[in-house]
Design an enzyme around this catalytic site. Structure first.
Site, mmCIF file in Angstrom:
data_model
loop_
_atom_site.group_PDB
_atom_site.id
_atom_site.type_symbol
_atom_site.label_atom_id
_atom_site.label_comp_id
_atom_site.label_asym_id
_atom_site.label_seq_id
_atom_site.Cartn_x
_atom_site.Cartn_y
_atom_site.Cartn_z
ATOM 1 N N ASP A 69 86.480 36.989 5.616
ATOM 2 C CA ASP A 69 87.064 38.001 4.744
ATOM 3 C C ASP A 69 85.913 38.680 4.018
ATOM 4 O O ASP A 69 85.239 38.059 3.191
ATOM 5 C CB ASP A 69 88.032 37.346 3.756
ATOM 6 C CG ASP A 69 88.786 38.344 2.895
ATOM 7 O OD1 ASP A 69 88.562 39.566 3.033
ATOM 8 O OD2 ASP A 69 89.609 37.900 2.078
ATOM 9 N N ASN A 77 85.322 51.797 -0.356
ATOM 10 C CA ASN A 77 86.341 52.828 -0.120
ATOM 11 C C ASN A 77 86.589 53.654 -1.383
ATOM 12 O O ASN A 77 86.671 54.883 -1.327
ATOM 13 C CB ASN A 77 87.662 52.198 0.336
ATOM 14 C CG ASN A 77 87.644 51.751 1.771
ATOM 15 O OD1 ASN A 77 86.849 52.230 2.573
ATOM 16 N ND2 ASN A 77 88.519 50.825 2.106
ATOM 17 N N HIS A 82 86.715 56.354 2.458
ATOM 18 C CA HIS A 82 87.108 55.474 3.564
ATOM 19 C C HIS A 82 86.176 55.577 4.767
ATOM 20 O O HIS A 82 86.045 54.614 5.530
ATOM 21 C CB HIS A 82 88.554 55.758 3.977
ATOM 22 C CG HIS A 82 89.531 55.243 2.973
ATOM 23 N ND1 HIS A 82 90.005 53.954 3.007
ATOM 24 C CD2 HIS A 82 90.088 55.827 1.883
ATOM 25 C CE1 HIS A 82 90.829 53.769 1.988
ATOM 26 N NE2 HIS A 82 90.898 54.893 1.290
ATOM 27 N N ASP A 86 84.914 52.350 6.637
ATOM 28 C CA ASP A 86 85.040 52.162 8.086
ATOM 29 C C ASP A 86 83.701 51.790 8.715
ATOM 30 O O ASP A 86 83.629 50.904 9.577
ATOM 31 C CB ASP A 86 85.583 53.426 8.757
ATOM 32 C CG ASP A 86 87.054 53.682 8.453
ATOM 33 O OD1 ASP A 86 87.716 52.789 7.876
ATOM 34 O OD2 ASP A 86 87.534 54.775 8.811
ATOM 35 N N ASP A 112 89.808 44.073 6.102
ATOM 36 C CA ASP A 112 88.430 43.572 6.189
ATOM 37 C C ASP A 112 88.395 42.097 6.589
ATOM 38 O O ASP A 112 87.480 41.370 6.215
ATOM 39 C CB ASP A 112 87.698 43.799 4.862
ATOM 40 C CG ASP A 112 88.366 43.088 3.694
ATOM 41 O OD1 ASP A 112 89.418 42.442 3.894
ATOM 42 O OD2 ASP A 112 87.832 43.175 2.574
#
Length: 135
Positions: A69, A77, A82, A86, A112
């Protein structure tokens, strides 16, 4: 001459049907790939990785499972947009993939979160992944 025309017609029909079968097979393969692959990272998606893990490690065969995680993606973000989030997720996926031993599989569970399945003999895999991802 009529027999030749009939044979040509039959050959044409057969060829047309064969072409249809091949196109259907291609489309099925493409659909399956889209249904099991994460579009952002190219890794298996949740559905794909669990299917593949069941195929490779099912029937009571033990495997090493590492759940990852990432921290900080939401902040990236929020602060940078974003697009940069990404890029962070894509970079993590590349680093995870670079650490995988033969036979291991990785997938993006969503957001994520990633998961890796490997044979039990790869005791150092979680540490290698941690180092590759920079803690």
């Amino acid at each position: 001459m009529k027999a030749c025309t009939e044979a040509s017609r039959s050959a044409f029909i057969f060829a047309s049907q064969a072409a249809g079968v091949l196109e259907n097979a291609r489309l099925f393969g493409e659909h399956r790939l889209r249904a099991t692959t994460d579009g952002l990272t190219g890794l298996y998606n949740r559905h794909g990785v669990l299917l593949e893990a069941e195929n490779r490690f099912g029937a009571g065969r033990p495997c090493r499972t590492t759940y990852i995680d990432l921290d900080g993606v939401k902040g990236i973000n929020d602060r940078l947009g974003h697009h940069f989030g990404d890029i962070t997720i894509q970079t993590a996926a590349q680093r995870i993939t670079s650490c995988l031993p033969d036979g291991a599989i990785a997938g993006r569970m969503g957001g994520d979160e990633f998961i890796v399945f490997a044979d039990m003999v790869h005791e150092d895999l979680p540490e290698r992944l941690r180092l590759a991802l920079g803690d």
